[in-house]
Design a protein around this motif. Structure first.
Motif, short mmCIF file in Angstrom:
data_model
loop_
_atom_site.label_atom_id
_atom_site.label_comp_id
_atom_site.label_asym_id
_atom_site.label_seq_id
_atom_site.Cartn_x
_atom_site.Cartn_y
_atom_site.Cartn_z
N ALA A 1 0.83 -1.21 0.00
CA ALA A 1 0.00 0.00 0.00
C ALA A 1 0.87 1.26 0.00
CB ALA A 1 -0.92 -0.01 1.22
N VAL A 2 1.95 1.22 0.79
CA VAL A 2 2.86 2.37 0.82
C VAL A 2 3.50 2.58 -0.55
CG1 VAL A 2 5.02 3.26 1.79
CG2 VAL A 2 3.33 2.19 3.29
N VAL A 3 3.92 1.50 -1.20
CA VAL A 3 4.50 1.61 -2.54
C VAL A 3 3.49 2.22 -3.51
CG1 VAL A 3 5.37 0.31 -4.53
CG2 VAL A 3 6.11 -0.30 -2.22
N ALA A 4 2.24 1.77 -3.40
CA ALA A 4 1.19 2.30 -4.29
C ALA A 4 0.97 3.79 -4.04
CB ALA A 4 -0.11 1.52 -4.08
N ILE A 5 0.96 4.17 -2.76
CA ILE A 5 0.73 5.59 -2.43
C ILE A 5 1.89 6.45 -2.95
CG2 ILE A 5 0.61 7.22 -0.52
CD1 ILE A 5 -0.89 5.02 1.06
#
Length: 563
Positions: free
Chosen positions: A57-61
């Protein structure tokens, strides 16, 4: 069954029941332990999956922010905070490679609350695992720096209690762009998910950095000339409009134009012309102030916009340009530079910029008319010297040709004034070879087709040079046609028979004779009988069939062959 047997069997049954009770107790205990172990594994797996999902999720954000946010510094600052909290470490930094690939610059950094920031700012100075990351071209993990044997621990890390860390390469399409690094004061076991997370973030940063570099590149060259790196016409015109709408006490314009650039391009090639353009840009940068706008606005035209100047200041700048050019020409005599310069000043800042530009341009053009012949003569003189240095006029070649063509011209009755021009042709017929690379001219083996086409350009190059030099204008047309063949198979025009000037037909035979009787890079000189046979064989094809016997007769009569 008697009583004893019955009692014995009951005892055996009791023992069996007791054993079964013990086995059941052991099984229950085992099942309980197994259940606890399975629950622990489930909890660990769940935590791992949750951590992985959080990392994804952090990578996506970060990826979404990279696409949506054009501010690279802001993106980097937000990214290091996200990485720091996600991996629960004390430090996270982003290092960027400079033009000097051995120097790294901290672009963003963050540390946990209570940790000194100067640690973050100094650990990159001798960080050897950054070097290892680049060497291995992949992430490098250190779970315990004290136990590492591959490299010496940087003292700043050792002193600050750094124990573990990871460095991920931020890699572009064809070069390292930087590093994403984390540090911890505890022994940290980084999982494969952690490594993948760091590498994914590094890839997102690589894309953002490359997009920013592309944007900066496009923006730079929208305002700059790609050859000289000076401002271009677009930027110059924007600055003129800005000055028109602004308030200045005075403004001046200096126009400069390179003399003879077209001749250089046409004879020596655009590489030499580009050298002059770059040299001019360097000279102008050296001659003016940082507040002055220097721009290349045309092929050979440069303009300088100077705020807050008067006429005497412009005159001093013009003199300075001349001085720097003189110094350049002393250091580079093989290709002299000459500039025509004109300037104009508006002492009141009346915003009539277009009129001021035209006044400077008119003055520059008048000076160019005065310079035109002298600059061309200087260029041609330089080309003649270059020709001599490259052995086309030395070693007796020109003298032998001058003597040969004179004897033949006398024998066929050419008037004296034409003989003089013919001897001038003999001396400078190959001047166009100054525009041909040495790798072709002095090639020790035979030329390939592409090289033959290149060397055949020397006739046209020589024609352009001769047309620019008053002394050579009378023989310019002959220089163009001196490689035409009697049968029309020559170059560059494909003339045949008597369409070819007599002077060119005489020179063709004499030049071929001298070439065959002297050494060339690709062969030794031929014997005299071989040369005569070759001339007779080519009569009617390459050479005028009536001139070849005359030429051989002259050789015999004057005993030139014996010499």
């Amino acid at each position: 069954m008697n009583n004893d047997d019955l009692i014995r069997k009951l005892k055996e049954s009791d023992a069996t029941i007791e054993n079964l009770r013990d086995e059941l107790a052991q099984t229950h205990s085992g099942l309980l332990a197994l259940t606890l172990e399975l629950e622990q594994r489930v909890d660990e797996r769940t935590a791992q999956l949750q951590a992985r999902a959080h990392q994804q999720a952090v990578v996506a954000i970060v990826g979404q922010k990279a696409l949506a946010n054009s501010n690279l510094n802001e993106l980097m600052n937000e990214t290091v905070i996200s990485v720091l909290h996600t991996l629960e470490v004390e430090y996270c930094i982003i290092l960027a490679c400079s033009d000097d690939k051995d120097i790294l610059e901290i672009k963003a950094g963050v540390c946990q609350e209570g940790t000194e920031m100067d640690t973050l700012l100094s650990i990159n100075s001798s960080n050897q695992y950054t070097k290892l990351t680049r060497f291995y071209n992949k992430s490098v993990v250190f779970e315990s720096l004290q136990n590492e044997t591959d490299f010496k621990i940087p003292e700043i890390l050792n002193n600050r209690g750094i124990i573990s860390g990871m460095s991920a390469l931020i890699s572009g399409a064809d070069q390292a762009l930087g590093f994403l690094e984390i540090y911890s004061n505890e022994k940290h076991v980084f999982t494969s998910d952690d490594i993948h997370f760091m590498e994914s973030i590094a890839n997102v940063l690589a894309g953002a950095i490359e997009r920013k570099q592309t944007e900066d590149h496009l923006k730079y060259y929208s305002m700059h000339d790609s050859l000289t790196n000076l401002y271009n016409r677009t930027y110059f015109e924007e600055e003129m409009n800005r000055l028109i709408n602004g308030r200045l006490n005075s403004v001046g314009i200096i126009m400069c134009d390179i003399d003879g650039l077209k001749l250089i391009n046409d004879t020596l090639g655009h590489n030499y012309g580009d050298r002059l353009l770059s040299a001019t840009a360097d000279i102008l940068r050296e001659s003016f102030r940082s507040c002055d706008v220097i721009a290349r606005i045309g092929g050979d035209e440069f303009v300088i916009l100077l705020p807050n100047v008067n006429e005497s200041i412009l005159e001093s700048f013009s003199r300075r340009i001349r001085t720097v050019i003189d110094n350049y020409n002393i250091a580079n005599p093989e290709l002299p530079l000459s500039l025509s310069i004109g300037f104009a000043v508006d002492p009141n800042g009346s915003n009539k910029m277009n009129g001021l530009l035209k006044e400077a341009d008119d003055k520059m053009y008048r000076q160019k008319l005065q310079h035109r012949q002298s600059s061309r003569s200087a260029i041609v003189h330089t080309l003649m010297e270059a020709l001599a240095e490259r052995d086309f006029i030395t070693q007796g070649h020109a003298d032998r040709l001058r003597h040969l063509v004179r004897e033949v011209a006398i024998a066929i009755g050419l008037p004296e004034n034409k003989i003089g021009d013919l001897q001038l042709l003999a001396q400078f017929h190959d001047i166009g070879k100054v525009g041909i690379p040495d790798s072709i001219l002095f090639k020790p083996t035979f030329l390939v087709p592409e090289e033959i086409i290149e060397i055949q350009r020397h006739s046209e190059i020589g024609y352009r040079i001769a047309m620019a030099a008053p002394d050579l204008v009378p023989v310019a047309d002959w220089i163009l046609k001196h490689h035409e063949w009697w049968n029309g198979q020559g170059y560059p025009l494909g003339l045949k028979g008597e369409e070819i000037p007599m002077e060119c037909r005489i020179l063709a035979i004499a030049d071929a004779y001298d070439a065959m009787t002297n050494h060339r890079p690709y062969r030794q000189a031929l014997f005299t009988y071989e040369v005569i046979a070759e001339l007779e064989k080519c009569a009617g094809h390459q050479f005028d069939p009536e001139l070849v016997p005359k030429f051989l007769e002259v050789l015999h009569n004057k005993e030139i062959i014996l010499k």
